[in-house]
Design an enzyme around this catalytic site. Structure first.
Site, short mmCIF file in Angstrom:
data_model
loop_
_atom_site.label_atom_id
_atom_site.label_comp_id
_atom_site.label_asym_id
_atom_site.label_seq_id
_atom_site.Cartn_x
_atom_site.Cartn_y
_atom_site.Cartn_z
CE1 TYR A 146 -3.41 2.84 0.57
CE2 TYR A 146 -3.62 2.15 3.01
CZ TYR A 146 -4.03 2.97 1.75
OH TYR A 146 -4.92 4.00 1.86
CE LYS A 173 -5.94 0.46 0.53
NZ LYS A 173 -6.39 0.23 1.80
#
Length: 319
Positions: A146, A173
Site C-alpha cells: 500500500y 494498493k
C-alpha cells in the site's frame, strides 16, 4: 500466486473495528461479527470482494498486537470461507511485521497489507528489505503493498519494479500524488499484468479501463451499502465506464466531501464516517479510539442528509 491475484479482484473493503462505550473501549466482538455477517449476507462474496481486517479504517494504529490478531481471527471465523480476507500488517518494526505474517498464516487469512514504515523517513532500500522479510517468512501468503505516501515515503516507479521481483507480492494498493508526470497512470499501465492493482485514488472510471487495468477498488460505501459495490464491479466487468464515473460523482463524491470536511475541521483518522453511516442503517456502532474524536452527535444530521441524498437503502429516520 495467480490464484491469489484473481481472488483479490473486486471491492476492497476495510471493515471498521467496533468498541464498547467504556473507558477502556474494549473490542466489541458481537458487533464485529454483525458487520461481517451483514457484508456477506448482502452479497459481498468471493466473486465481488476482499475484506480487510484491522486496516486503517479498522483502527489498527490504536490496537495492541494481540487485539489485531483477535480482530483477524473473528473476521476469518465469521466469514467462514465465503470471501477472501486480508489483515492489516502495517507497523514500524520489521521484527513485528514478521510476527504478523506468521500469525496471519496461522489464522488463515489470504493476504497481509503492508506500507512503508512511518515516523522515520526510511529509504526505499529499507522498505525493500522490510517487504522481503515478510515475504520470506511466509512465502505462500499474499502480500499487498500500500503506497501511503501521505504518512511515509512515496514509492517510485523503480521501487515498484523491485517489488515485482518478489513472487508473493500479489497486490498493489495504489495511490499517488497528482502531478503532470501522471504517476498513478504510469504504474497502473505498466504493472497491472504483474499485480492486482487496487485503485485507492478514486479514479475507478479511468483505472478500470483496459489501458490501465485496475481490477480492485477501495470502496468505503460497501460498509453501509454493499449493493453499491456489487453494482460497481458489475459495471466494470461489462466495460460501462461512463456509469462507473456517474456512480462516483453522484453517489460517491458526497460521502468523500463530508469526510474531508470532518477531516479538515473536526477530527482526523479513518473509519469514523463509515461507522456513523453503519449506525444510521441499524448496525451497531461506536466511536474510533482517541485521539480521533467521536463524530456521532456533531455530524449525525449532515451524515443522514448525505445518505438520503445519494439514496442509501435501509436508512432509518433521523431522530
Amino acid at each position: 500466486m495467480d490464484q491469489l491475484k484473481k481472488m483479490l479482484e473486486g471491492c476492497y473493503v476495510t471493515i471498521p473495528t467496533p468498541f464498547h462505550d467504556t473507558p477502556d473501549m474494549e473490542l466489541n466482538v458481537q458487533a464485529l461479527r454483525a458487520y461481517v455477517r451483514f457484508l456477506v449476507d448482502s452479497g459481498l462474496n468471493g466473486n465481488y470482494a476482499t475484506l480487510l481486517a484491522g486496516g486503517a479504517a479498522g483502527d489498527f494504529s490504536t490496537m495492541s498486537f494481540e487485539e489485531r490478531l483477535q480482530v483477524a481471527e473473528i473476521v476469518v471465523d465469521e466469514a467462514a470461507g465465503a470471501v477472501p480476507i486480508a489483515m492489516g500488517a502495517q507497523t514500524t518494526s520489521t521484527l513485528e511485521l514478521v510476527r504478523l505474517a506468521h500469525a496471519a498464516k496461522r489464522i488463515g487469512v489470504d493476504f497481509i497489507q503492508v506500507s512503508c514504515p512511518f515516523y522515520f523517513a526510511h529509504t526505499e532500500a529499507d522498505f525493500e528489505e522490510y517487504v522481503r522479510a515478510a515475504a520470506d517468512a511466509e512465502p505462500e501468503l499474499g502480500i499487498i503493498v500500500y503506497n501511503t505516501f501521505w504518512t511515509s515515503r512515496d514509492l517510485s516507479y523503480s521501487m515498484v519494479e523491485r517489488l515485482a521481483e518478489i513472487p508473493n507480492v500479489v497486490g498493489l494498493k495504489w495511490a499517488a500524488p497528482r502531478t503532470d508526470a501522471m504517476e498513478f497512470e504510469d504504474v497502473c499501465s505498466h504493472f497491472s499484468s504483474r499485480f492486482t492493482i487496487i485503485d485507492n485514488n478514486l479514479f475507478f472510471g479511468l483505472s478500470a479501463m483496459p489501458s490501465l487495468g485496475a481490477r480492485a477498488f477501495e470502496v468505503h460505501h460497501c460498509n453501509f451499502w454493499p449493493e453499491w459495490g456489487i453494482k460497481l464491479i458489475d459495471e466494470v466487468r461489462t466495460g460501462n465506464y461512463a456509469e462507473v464515473t456517474r456512480m462516483l460523482v453522484e453517489e460517491g463524491m458526497p460521502f468523500y466531501k463530508l469526510w474531508m470536511d470532518i477531516e479538515r475541521n473536526y477530527t482526523s483518522g479513518d473509519g469514523y464516517l463509515d461507522k456513523l453511516c453503519m449506525e444510521l442503517i441499524g448496525l451497531p456502532s461506536s466511536r474510533c479510539r482517541p485521539p480521533t474524536r467521536d463524530i456521532r452527535r456533531t455530524h449525525h444530521t449532515a451524515t443522514h442528509e448525505m445518505m438520503k441524498k445519494i439514496g442509501v437503502p435501509r436508512l432509518r429516520n433521523s431522530p
